[in-house]
Design a protein around this motif. Structure first.
Motif, short mmCIF file in Angstrom:
data_model
loop_
_atom_site.label_atom_id
_atom_site.label_comp_id
_atom_site.label_asym_id
_atom_site.label_seq_id
_atom_site.Cartn_x
_atom_site.Cartn_y
_atom_site.Cartn_z
N PHE A 192 0.88 -1.17 0.00
CA PHE A 192 0.00 0.00 0.00
C PHE A 192 0.91 1.22 0.00
CE2 PHE A 192 -3.59 -2.34 2.22
CZ PHE A 192 -4.53 -2.08 1.23
N THR A 227 -3.70 6.30 4.52
CA THR A 227 -3.53 5.57 5.78
C THR A 227 -3.13 4.09 5.60
OG1 THR A 227 -5.90 5.14 5.72
CG2 THR A 227 -5.17 6.94 7.13
N GLY A 228 -3.23 3.58 4.36
CA GLY A 228 -3.01 2.15 4.12
C GLY A 228 -1.61 1.67 4.53
N GLY A 283 -8.58 4.63 9.47
CA GLY A 283 -7.76 3.99 8.44
C GLY A 283 -8.08 2.51 8.50
N PRO A 284 -7.19 1.63 8.00
CA PRO A 284 -7.47 0.20 8.13
C PRO A 284 -7.59 -0.15 9.61
CG PRO A 284 -5.17 0.60 7.53
CD PRO A 284 -5.87 1.89 7.41
N ARG A 321 -19.80 2.27 -2.67
CA ARG A 321 -20.17 3.52 -2.00
C ARG A 321 -21.42 4.05 -2.67
NH1 ARG A 321 -16.72 6.19 0.86
NH2 ARG A 321 -17.59 8.18 0.23
N LYS A 375 -6.06 2.28 -5.58
CA LYS A 375 -7.47 2.00 -5.78
C LYS A 375 -7.79 2.04 -7.28
CE LYS A 375 -8.55 4.35 -1.45
NZ LYS A 375 -9.52 3.86 -0.48
N ASN A 381 -10.24 -6.65 4.26
CA ASN A 381 -10.29 -5.80 5.46
C ASN A 381 -10.69 -4.40 5.07
OD1 ASN A 381 -7.57 -4.00 5.76
ND2 ASN A 381 -7.17 -5.91 4.65
N TYR A 382 -11.38 -3.75 6.00
CA TYR A 382 -12.05 -2.48 5.70
C TYR A 382 -11.69 -1.38 6.69
CZ TYR A 382 -15.87 0.93 5.78
OH TYR A 382 -16.59 2.10 5.80
N GLY A 383 -11.62 -0.19 6.19
CA GLY A 383 -11.46 0.97 7.06
C GLY A 383 -11.54 2.22 6.23
N LEU A 384 -11.55 3.36 6.88
CA LEU A 384 -11.55 4.63 6.14
C LEU A 384 -10.79 5.66 6.95
CD1 LEU A 384 -15.15 6.13 6.29
CD2 LEU A 384 -14.41 4.20 7.62
N LEU A 429 -1.13 -0.40 8.15
CA LEU A 429 -0.81 -1.83 8.14
C LEU A 429 0.59 -2.08 8.69
CD1 LEU A 429 -2.73 -4.08 7.27
CD2 LEU A 429 -3.37 -2.02 6.07
N GLY A 476 -7.75 -4.79 0.69
CA GLY A 476 -8.79 -3.86 1.11
C GLY A 476 -8.59 -2.52 0.43
N ALA A 477 -9.30 -1.53 0.92
CA ALA A 477 -9.25 -0.14 0.46
C ALA A 477 -10.10 0.11 -0.78
CB ALA A 477 -7.82 0.34 0.23
N GLU A 478 -10.71 -0.93 -1.35
CA GLU A 478 -11.60 -0.73 -2.49
C GLU A 478 -12.57 -1.91 -2.57
OE1 GLU A 478 -9.19 -0.78 -6.02
OE2 GLU A 478 -8.74 -2.90 -5.84
N THR A 533 -20.61 7.12 6.26
CA THR A 533 -19.50 6.65 5.42
C THR A 533 -19.84 6.60 3.94
OG1 THR A 533 -20.18 4.34 5.53
CG2 THR A 533 -18.71 5.11 7.27
O1 DLL Z 1 -8.86 2.95 2.09
C1 DLL Z 1 -8.27 2.71 4.42
C2 DLL Z 1 -7.79 1.34 4.16
C3 DLL Z 1 -6.50 1.12 3.81
C4 DLL Z 1 -8.63 0.26 4.37
C5 DLL Z 1 -6.02 -0.14 3.60
C6 DLL Z 1 -8.19 -1.05 4.18
C7 DLL Z 1 -6.88 -1.25 3.79
P1 DLL Z 1 -9.62 5.83 2.47
O2 DLL Z 1 -8.58 6.09 1.44
O3 DLL Z 1 -10.08 6.96 3.30
O4 DLL Z 1 -9.11 4.74 3.48
O5 DLL Z 1 -10.85 5.17 1.73
C8 DLL Z 1 -11.95 4.71 2.45
O6 DLL Z 1 -12.41 3.05 0.77
O7 DLL Z 1 -15.06 4.48 2.63
C9 DLL Z 1 -14.65 2.52 1.24
O8 DLL Z 1 -15.46 3.17 0.29
C10 DLL Z 1 -13.38 2.03 0.57
N1 DLL Z 1 -12.92 0.79 1.21
C11 DLL Z 1 -11.97 0.64 2.15
N2 DLL Z 1 -11.81 -0.68 2.45
C12 DLL Z 1 -12.70 -1.35 1.66
C13 DLL Z 1 -13.04 -2.73 1.51
C14 DLL Z 1 -8.76 3.46 3.19
N3 DLL Z 1 -12.43 -3.69 2.17
C15 DLL Z 1 -12.98 4.13 1.51
N4 DLL Z 1 -14.03 -3.02 0.64
C16 DLL Z 1 -14.12 3.51 2.27
C17 DLL Z 1 -14.66 -2.06 -0.06
C18 DLL Z 1 -13.40 -0.40 0.89
N5 DLL Z 1 -14.36 -0.76 0.04
#
Ligand code: DLL
Length: 432
Positions: A133, A139-140, A241-242, A325, A422, A233-236, A144, A210-212, A299
């Motif tokens: 990442f 934050t990815g 963040g993750p 989203r 992404k 894995n999910y986060g924002l 992590l 994750g992240a998309e 979100t």
């Molecule tokens: O994407 C944080 C992250 C980093 C999560 C690494 C997991 C791993 P942002 O750049 O702020 O933060 O984007 C957040 O990405 O609202 C979702 O729409 C989308 N998203 C994040 N994880 C997933 C997932 C990071 N596992 C935005 N599946 C969030 C689907 C995800 N969408």
């Protein structure tokens, strides 16, 4: 395998009591230190001291992305900048950037929660984790990284990009776990093919992606091609963040770290709770963050709570993989369409490659959606009749599974752009 068994397997009653106490304390903190919330609480006459159940949450105001933008850069911070040790920012595709901050304790909590998610996905201190990442304001990478170090694993902080080198390092350092976006994992699989490297000869065991948004079909594709167990894995960034939620090795939904995040699934129109098990917008309240707490953050991510217990033994509620989203949802001829739905159909069809783009146009007030999909050489050079038949099969499945017709065009392998972060799946040319 648990990271903090007592927290991950807490009884519901005990958890809810903890959440309520933490909620009251965060409300006190923002009500005292953040003018934005103080004013909102006054306007709505919120009296959190008298909260007796988590349902009282519903009297609280929402926080929107626009509120973060309006208070750029530090307006929503609940501590003086002197106590902030890290800043991250999300550029976003529309509008101004937003900034988030972390105290020392926040970094500590964050590392711990990411370690929890890594452990939940089956990783241990014996793993060699390649973090592909981006490191930086996103934050990815750092998220992590700190979690993987906390787990005690060996961390390769390679960041995103330079794919050939990623693969070289993966070979030389005997990487056992790859951490990146699912689309970047696919790009790596392509690159390995070009380099004549057989993934089976590598040491890869786990992929944490994750992240998309991505589909179940994409999980199969990545797992088969890279020979690893792929978890989501999910986060924002706004919320941390993750580290907000992640799958265990059962791969049946993402366990939410509920002792730190209060999650609601609401109807995006009425903002009332969705009936159990139905898809709605996830709204998150942070329970422990110090520098940048958020109350009822909308979100825009759509998911649902999954019913039943997970065989892994964790009691935390699980959410289904994010459908997309609400702002990525396309409305084509009045039908709601998520790119992941198109992806699921394409990935299931032999002869197509897992790379696609959706183009939406409007002509004479009528929407036209075209899916460009890469096909392998054999398919691309098929005789016309065979190609037609395959295109018709894809069209038929898209129409029956999504409910709206698409044009389908085949493009040669490797012609669509690949992504290291992404993926950008949609080009909407309509001026809506
Ligand atoms: O994407 C944080 C992250 C980093 C999560 C690494 C997991 C791993 P942002 O750049 O702020 O933060 O984007 C957040 O990405 O609202 C979702 O729409 C989308 N998203 C994040 N994880 C997933 C997932 C990071 N596992 C935005 N599946 C969030 C689907 C995800 N969408």
């Amino acid at each position: 395998m648990f990271w903090e068994k007592d927290k991950e397997c807490m009884g519901r009653e005990e958890l809810e009591q903890l959440q309520l106490e933490r909620l009251q304390s965060v409300l006190y903190r923002v009500g005292t230190h953040v003018p934005f919330y103080r004013q909102k609480f006054n306007e709505l006459k919120v009296n959190y001291d008298s909260f007796t159940s988590l349902d009282d949450l519903r009297s609280l105001p929402f926080t929107m992305k626009q509120d973060l933008r309006d208070n750029y850069p530090y307006g929503l911070f609940a501590v003086p900048l002197r106590e902030v040790v890290r800043l991250h920012s999300s550029s976003g595709t529309t509008g101004n950037a937003t900034v988030v901050g972390y105290t020392k304790n926040d970094i500590n909590t964050w590392s711990n929660l990411v370690a929890r998610i890594l452990c939940c996905a089956g990783l241990t201190e014996d793993d060699v984790i390649q973090i592909a990442f981006g490191y930086g304001l996103f934050t990815g990478g750092f998220g992590l990284h700190y979690g993987a170090e906390r787990l005690g694993a060996s961390v390769i902080p390679i960041s995103a990009g330079n794919t050939k080198r990623q693969i070289q390092i993966m070979q030389d350092f005997k990487t056992t776990a790859l951490v990146c976006t699912p689309s970047y994992a696919l790009k790596m699989a392509d690159e390995m093919m070009d380099m004549g490297i057989n993934p089976a000869g590598l040491s890869l065991k786990f992929g944490l992606f994750g992240a998309e948004p991505w589909s179940e079909a994409m999980r199969r594709e990545i797992s088969d091609r890279l020979g690893l167990k792929a978890t989501d894995n999910y986060g924002l960034s706004e919320v941390m963040g993750p580290g907000v939620a992640g799958e265990c090795t059962e791969c049946n939904g993402l366990h939410v770290n509920e002792d730190h995040f209060l999650v609601e699934i609401l109807d995006p129109q009425t903002l009332e709770p969705m009936p159990p098990g139905e898809i709605g917008e996830m709204v998150i309240t942070t329970l422990t963050k110090e520098a940048f707490p958020l109350i009822r953050y909308r979100t825009r991510d759509l998911t649902r709570f999954l019913p039943g217990d997970c065989p892994c033994g964790r009691t935390s509620r699980r959410i289904e993989r994010i459908l997309g989203r609400s702002d990525d949802m396309l409305i084509i001829k009045g039908v709601n369409v998520f790119p992941t739905q198109v992806e699921s159909v394409l990935f299931d069809i032999d002869g197509t490659e897992p790379h696609y783009r959706i183009i939406v146009e409007r002509e004479n007030n009528v929407d036209r959606a075209t899916v460009l999909v890469e096909v392998n050489e054999t398919t691309f050079f098929h005789e016309m009749k065979k190609q037609r038949a395959l295109i018709n099969e894809i069209k038929r499945r898209l129409t029956s599974e999504i409910g709206v017709g698409f044009e389908v065009k085949f493009v040669e392998e490797r012609t669509l752009e690949r992504f290291e972060g992404k993926a950008q799946r949609v080009i909407d040319k309509r001026k809506l």
